[in-house]
Scaffold this motif. Structure first.
Motif, short mmCIF file in Angstrom:
data_model
loop_
_atom_site.label_atom_id
_atom_site.label_comp_id
_atom_site.label_asym_id
_atom_site.label_seq_id
_atom_site.Cartn_x
_atom_site.Cartn_y
_atom_site.Cartn_z
N LEU A 158 0.96 -0.92 0.30
CA LEU A 158 -0.36 -0.12 0.04
C LEU A 158 0.42 0.95 -0.35
O LEU A 158 2.32 1.50 0.49
CB LEU A 158 -1.05 0.04 1.32
CG LEU A 158 -1.70 -1.42 1.74
CD1 LEU A 158 -2.42 -1.49 3.10
CD2 LEU A 158 -2.89 -1.43 0.75
N PHE A 159 0.24 2.09 -0.67
CA PHE A 159 1.25 3.25 -0.25
C PHE A 159 0.88 4.15 0.92
O PHE A 159 0.26 3.31 1.99
CB PHE A 159 -0.03 4.76 -1.10
CG PHE A 159 0.60 5.00 -2.69
CD1 PHE A 159 1.44 4.62 -2.93
CD2 PHE A 159 -1.09 4.55 -3.04
CE1 PHE A 159 1.52 4.82 -4.56
CE2 PHE A 159 -0.68 4.64 -4.76
CZ PHE A 159 0.13 4.50 -5.05
N CYS A 160 2.15 5.08 1.27
CA CYS A 160 1.86 5.21 2.46
C CYS A 160 0.42 6.42 3.68
O CYS A 160 0.20 4.99 5.10
CB CYS A 160 2.43 6.83 2.95
SG CYS A 160 3.29 7.04 4.74
N ASP A 161 -0.74 6.44 2.89
CA ASP A 161 -1.16 6.46 3.31
C ASP A 161 -2.67 5.55 3.37
O ASP A 161 -3.30 5.54 4.89
CB ASP A 161 -2.63 8.03 1.92
CG ASP A 161 -2.17 9.09 2.24
OD1 ASP A 161 -1.27 9.22 3.27
OD2 ASP A 161 -1.98 9.60 0.87
N GLY A 162 -2.54 4.46 2.28
CA GLY A 162 -3.12 3.53 2.74
C GLY A 162 -2.91 2.76 3.99
O GLY A 162 -3.61 2.24 4.49
N CYS A 163 -1.07 2.35 4.02
CA CYS A 163 -0.51 1.87 5.51
C CYS A 163 -1.71 2.97 6.64
O CYS A 163 -1.98 2.34 7.58
CB CYS A 163 0.69 2.28 5.20
SG CYS A 163 1.04 0.39 4.75
N SER A 164 -1.04 4.03 6.83
CA SER A 164 -2.35 4.92 7.91
C SER A 164 -3.45 4.13 7.67
O SER A 164 -3.72 4.37 8.83
CB SER A 164 -1.82 5.84 7.79
OG SER A 164 -0.62 6.28 7.48
N ALA A 165 -4.11 4.59 7.07
CA ALA A 165 -5.93 3.94 6.70
C ALA A 165 -5.57 2.11 7.86
O ALA A 165 -6.94 2.89 8.34
CB ALA A 165 -5.67 4.52 5.21
N ILE A 166 -5.09 1.65 7.15
CA ILE A 166 -4.95 0.09 7.50
C ILE A 166 -4.85 0.05 9.46
O ILE A 166 -4.87 -1.78 9.69
CB ILE A 166 -4.85 -1.05 6.49
CG1 ILE A 166 -5.98 -2.21 6.40
CG2 ILE A 166 -4.08 -1.11 6.91
CD1 ILE A 166 -6.74 -2.27 6.90
N GLN A 167 -3.72 0.99 9.48
CA GLN A 167 -2.96 0.05 10.64
C GLN A 167 -4.14 0.30 12.29
O GLN A 167 -3.25 -0.64 13.09
CB GLN A 167 -2.68 1.40 10.94
CG GLN A 167 -1.54 1.06 12.02
CD GLN A 167 -0.32 1.89 11.67
OE1 GLN A 167 0.55 2.99 11.20
NE2 GLN A 167 0.95 1.93 13.36
#
Length: 231
Positions: A158-167
């Motif tokens: 995932l993009f960085c924003d994706g990692c943040s969204a799923i964390q």
């Protein structure tokens, strides 16, 4: 002279990386526009771009899974283990996991119908060869709504924003000791068990610290853990 050349080369590499990410985002948006307009069947609103459309190189997949299999924590991927790929695309990570972890079940989530169709075709070929149809399952579904409750290993590219969204979902939903393999970006505030680079692509494995801090049995999740920073 030499320093100026090195600086110019570094700048060129950054510009190339930015261009590649922008192109991946453009292609992703074009290919998913129709499915996002119609929703994913769950009633959820269309989500922002979280993952690149660019598939993982097969050599990267093989190297990463060899390293995971060599980790003692991969014992979770024996009988009863489940691999979940968030943004599975054409399923290449999960098909490789079928071989790397022959007793595990594999589940993929993606919104891209074209890529899921490719995954389904490959699955059908394996079924024709005698594979149990339940060994790998694909869902056309927003990855943010994936069921993580029985996951032994979660794969994210995932993009960085994706990692943040799923964390937060990973921290709240994963079983104790579950593994997370992140390709491309690190999770902020998590200490990786190990990391390596395949070419210019970093890969991080996390385990044993994924329950919310303070929950009983989460001995590895302390406020003193060193955090991996986003790239």
């Amino acid at each position: 002279g030499g320093m100026a050349a090195a600086t110019a080369a570094a700048g060129a590499k950054l510009r190339l990386r930015k261009a590649l990410l922008e192109e991946a985002a453009r292609r992703f948006s074009e290919q998913q526009e129709e499915s996002l307009r119609g929703g994913d069947g769950s009633g959820a609103e269309a989500s922002p771009l979280l993952a690149p459309i660019s598939p993982s190189p097969e050599a990267l997949v093989d190297e990463a899974l060899r390293r995971v299999a060599a980790d003692p924590a991969s014992a979770l991927l024996g009988a009863g283990g489940t691999v979940v790929d968030l943004g599975c695309g054409d399923g290449r990570w999960l098909f490789a996991c079928l071989e790397a972890f022959p007793e595990a079940r594999c589940v993929g989530y993606d919104l891209n119908l074209e890529l899921l169709a490719r995954a389904s075709q490959r699955k059908q070929a394996l079924i024709s060869g005698g594979m149990d149809p339940e060994r790998v399952i694909f869902h056309q579904q927003n990855l943010l709504t994936a069921d993580l409750s029985s996951a032994s290993l979660v794969i994210v590219y995932l993009f960085c924003d994706g990692c943040s969204a799923i964390q937060a979902s990973l921290e709240q939903s994963l079983p104790h000791g579950a593994l997370v393999l992140s390709v491309g970006f690190a999770f902020r505030g998590w200490a990786a068990a190990w990391s390596f680079k395949h070419g210019e692509i970093p890969v991080h494995l996390y385990h044993n610290r994924l329950h919310p801090r303070g929950r009983e049995g989460n001995a590895h999740a302390s406020d003193g853990d060193a955090g991996g920073e986003g790239l």
